[in-house]
Design a protein around this motif. Structure first.
Motif, PDB file in Angstrom:
ATOM      1  N   ALA A  89       0.829  -1.208   0.000  1.00  0.00           N
ATOM      2  CA  ALA A  89       0.000   0.000   0.000  1.00  0.00           C
ATOM      3  C   ALA A  89       0.862   1.256   0.000  1.00  0.00           C
ATOM      4  N   GLY A  92       2.214   1.921  -3.386  1.00  0.00           N
ATOM      5  CA  GLY A  92       1.191   2.439  -4.274  1.00  0.00           C
ATOM      6  C   GLY A  92       0.910   3.908  -4.044  1.00  0.00           C
ATOM      7  N   THR A 100      -1.054  -2.318 -10.372  1.00  0.00           N
ATOM      8  CA  THR A 100      -1.977  -3.089  -9.534  1.00  0.00           C
ATOM      9  C   THR A 100      -1.695  -4.572  -9.720  1.00  0.00           C
ATOM     10  N   HIS A 225      -3.359  -6.960  -4.721  1.00  0.00           N
ATOM     11  CA  HIS A 225      -4.541  -6.141  -4.477  1.00  0.00           C
ATOM     12  C   HIS A 225      -5.825  -6.950  -4.570  1.00  0.00           C
ATOM     13  N   LEU A 331      -6.547   0.328  -4.729  1.00  0.00           N
ATOM     14  CA  LEU A 331      -5.609   0.704  -3.669  1.00  0.00           C
ATOM     15  C   LEU A 331      -6.357   1.131  -2.411  1.00  0.00           C
TER      16      LEU A 331
END
Length: 631
Positions: A89, A92, A100, A225, A331
């Motif tokens: 995370a 991202g 992703t 994800h 996300l």
């Protein structure tokens, strides 16, 4: 041209973004540093190892608040947060348009998962690519995981023992900036209820474990994800249902289960956001092959494609991948899942602590009852030791070993002394201790102290101790192996017999030999005086009588003293055994009470973890407000 053909994926040219990809954890070693490794520039990726060194990234301003809140969560809730998912995370949030990750995991076979991934990413308007042929290969069941990235087939990739990298010029990968990991769930579907015990089923699905080709070492987590789980047949679907019974109530945004079953005759209406779907990989493969064979087979392709159920999976695969502001829905779902998981673990810990606190009053009552029973046992045992030994040492059998009877009873010393110890020495105390140990086990007290340092056990020892003939000898100071405390008396009895009975027998035999030798020597001297001098018979006999009297007196003094010393040793060893056993039981009771007193030492840590979770949720809410304002 039908609308579904116009919307089919097309191979288009594009300029690929460039980014530095951090090295996987398995390729780093304790002596390697980021500067010493040769990092190559390649396709944009967010592949960050769970243990990678965090360089301060150039975080977009809109993500800074959430990034800082998640970073604080890793320190405040280190015990409750999954670090690998948290770092995914964070990576991202640190990128403008991060990749992703989606996992396609097979329950029974990775080959089936590879074939499904091919259908999801293939371009029906193009010819069969090399990466498709690789995915269609039938393996032997020991295949490495496959990581599909957008790119040309001639792209070079850094080798890794965890997975095989395939570059696919897929429009789906390019448009949605995806990476697809194809692997297995690494659990036995026939025994899923007992396979995974240290982590939840949600973590097992969303954090696939990749095994190196050497099949040695710890599997490396690879967080994603979203995850698509593919099962074959109803049995696998039921097994996965049992396996995922402890998962969160709503995981449809992150996990989807597809079951490979015979295809229906007509297309069925399905919800792309449902948690499960029915597909048929073989029908989808045949439909794709027919269309590639000839565009004239478009209607056959359309019917077979929708009967296979693949379009439903495709819609779910690309859902939440749109580059929205401030972050992608995928996300955002990942961040929400992380904080939800932390709160779930905190709630379980709180529940366990409350249950433990609720049991404390009951434990105190049980402890008081056990302590009272121990006091009664100790009092009765000391009384038994005194009365039984008094009776034994005044009985007829013990008087059979009087000094003047020793001449014909010397061979009975071992039997009579051992009989006293085995039949009179703490017999009832040993039986009562077994009963008390049963009560303690029922109340939850351990039988021994495997977790308590042995030096904490009070032991009464001396450096030297006198033997029966008043000669000092060294005592052993070796620490005994931990054993149930109820065996202390039996062990002490065996040691008492082995250490004290043989010396008493040896002393009796030695005294008999010395007495007979002294008497014989004095008698010989008396006869020599009578023969060689003018001494009378009376005078010569006086010498013999003097030697006999001296030897008998010495034998009486040493033997009676040895018997009294032996009696004292038996009594003292009994008192020491009872005292050490009582102290050991009290130490067991105190150790459990101290453990109860320290049950809530993690309350501060849990409070800090909740505050960190609250900060993350507030940051997410602020981002949502900013998004609404921009609209």
């Amino acid at each position: 041209m039908p609308p579904w053909v116009a919307s089919a994926p097309r191979l288009t040219s594009l300029t690929k973004g460039r980014a530095i990809e951090p090295l996987p954890a398995v390729l780093r070693c304790s002596h390697a540093t980021p500067r010493s490794l040769n990092l190559r520039v390649r396709s944009a990726s967010t592949h960050v190892s769970p243990t990678a060194i965090n360089l301060r990234p150039n975080i977009p301003p809109r993500n800074k608040e959430l990034y800082n809140a998640l970073s604080a969560l890793s320190g405040a809730a280190e015990t409750y947060v999954n670090i690998s998912r948290l770092q995914l995370a964070l990576s991202g949030l640190a990128a403008q348009d991060a990749v992703t990750r989606v996992a396609v995991l097979g329950l029974n076979s990775q080959v089936s998962a590879q074939r499904l991934a091919r259908l999801l990413l293939a371009d029906p308007l193009g010819n069969e690519e090399g990466w498709e042929k690789e995915l269609e290969k039938a393996g032997d069941g020991n295949e490495r995981a496959v990581l599909l990235k957008f790119g040309d087939e001639n792209d070079a990739h850094r080798p890794t023992p965890l997975y095989k990298v395939l570059s696919a010029p897929s429009r789906v990968l390019r448009v949605h900036n995806l990476e697809v990991l194809v692997s297995t769930l690494n659990v036995n579907t026939a025994n899923m209820l007992t396979t995974v015990s240290t982590e939840s089923s949600e973590e097992s699905v969303l954090i696939p474990k990749l095994q190196a080709t050497s099949a040695r070492g710890t599997p490396v987590p690879y967080p994603v994800h979203k995850t698509l789980v593919l099962g074959e047949g109803l049995d696998s679907a039921l097994a996965f249902g049992r396996f995922s019974s402890d998962s969160a109530a709503d995981m449809r945004n992150m996990v989807k289960v597809a079951v490979d079953l015979p295809a229906p005759q007509e297309e069925a209406d399905t919800d792309a956001q449902a948690e499960g779907a029915v597909i048929n990989v073989e029908v989808g493969t045949q439909a794709l092959a027919s269309f590639r064979e000839s565009v004239a087979n478009s209607q056959i392709f359309e019917r077979g494609w929708f009967r296979s159920g693949v379009p439903t999976i495709s819609q779910w695969l690309t859902a939440g991948m749109q580059p929205t502001e401030p972050i992608k829905p995928a996300l955002k779902n990942l961040v929400t899942s992380i904080v939800d998981d932390v709160e779930t673990k905190l709630l379980k810990e709180d529940t366990a602590r409350l249950a433990l606190f609720a049991s404390i009053p009951t434990d105190r009552e049980a402890t008081a009852a056990i302590t009272n029973a121990l006091d009664i046992w100790a009092e009765k045992s000391h009384t038994e030791l005194r009365d039984e030994l008094d009776e034994a040492f005044s009985a007829r059998n013990w008087h059979k070993l009087s000094w003047w009877k020793l001449f014909w009873r010397v061979d009975d010393v071992t039997m009579l002394s051992q009989e006293i110890i085995e039949r009179r020495w703490l017999i009832s105390a040993e039986k009562s201790s077994i009963f008390l140990a049963g009560r303690m086990a029922q109340a939850g007290f351990p039988e021994d102290l495997p977790k308590i340092v042995l030096q904490d056990v009070p032991v009464t020892t001396t450096e030297t101790a006198p033997t029966l003939d008043n000669q000092p000898t060294n005592l052993s100071t070796e620490v005994r192996r931990p054993q149930p405390w109820s065996d202390n008396i039996a062990t002490a009895r065996e040691e008492l017999v082995a250490a004290n009975v043989p010396p008493l027998q040896a002393l009796a035999q030695r005294l008999i030999l010395q007495t007979m030798s002294t008497t014989s020597l004095s008698s010989a001297l008396s006869a020599l005086l009578y023969v060689s001098s003018s001494c009378s018979v009376f005078e010569a006999s006086a010498v013999a009588a003097l030697g006999l009297t001296f030897s008998l007196r010495r034998m009486q003094k040493l033997w009676e003293g040895a018997r009294e010393s032996w009696q004292g040793t038996v009594r003292e060893e009994g008192r020491r055994t009872l005292k050490s056993t009582e102290d050991l039981v009290r130490l067991i009771i105190r150790s459990k009470e101290q453990g109860k007193a320290q049950v809530d030492e993690g309350a501060v840590e849990r409070r800090q973890a909740r505050e960190a979770v609250k900060a993350v949720r507030e940051a997410l809410a602020n981002m949502h407000k900013q998004e609404e304002q921009q609209k």
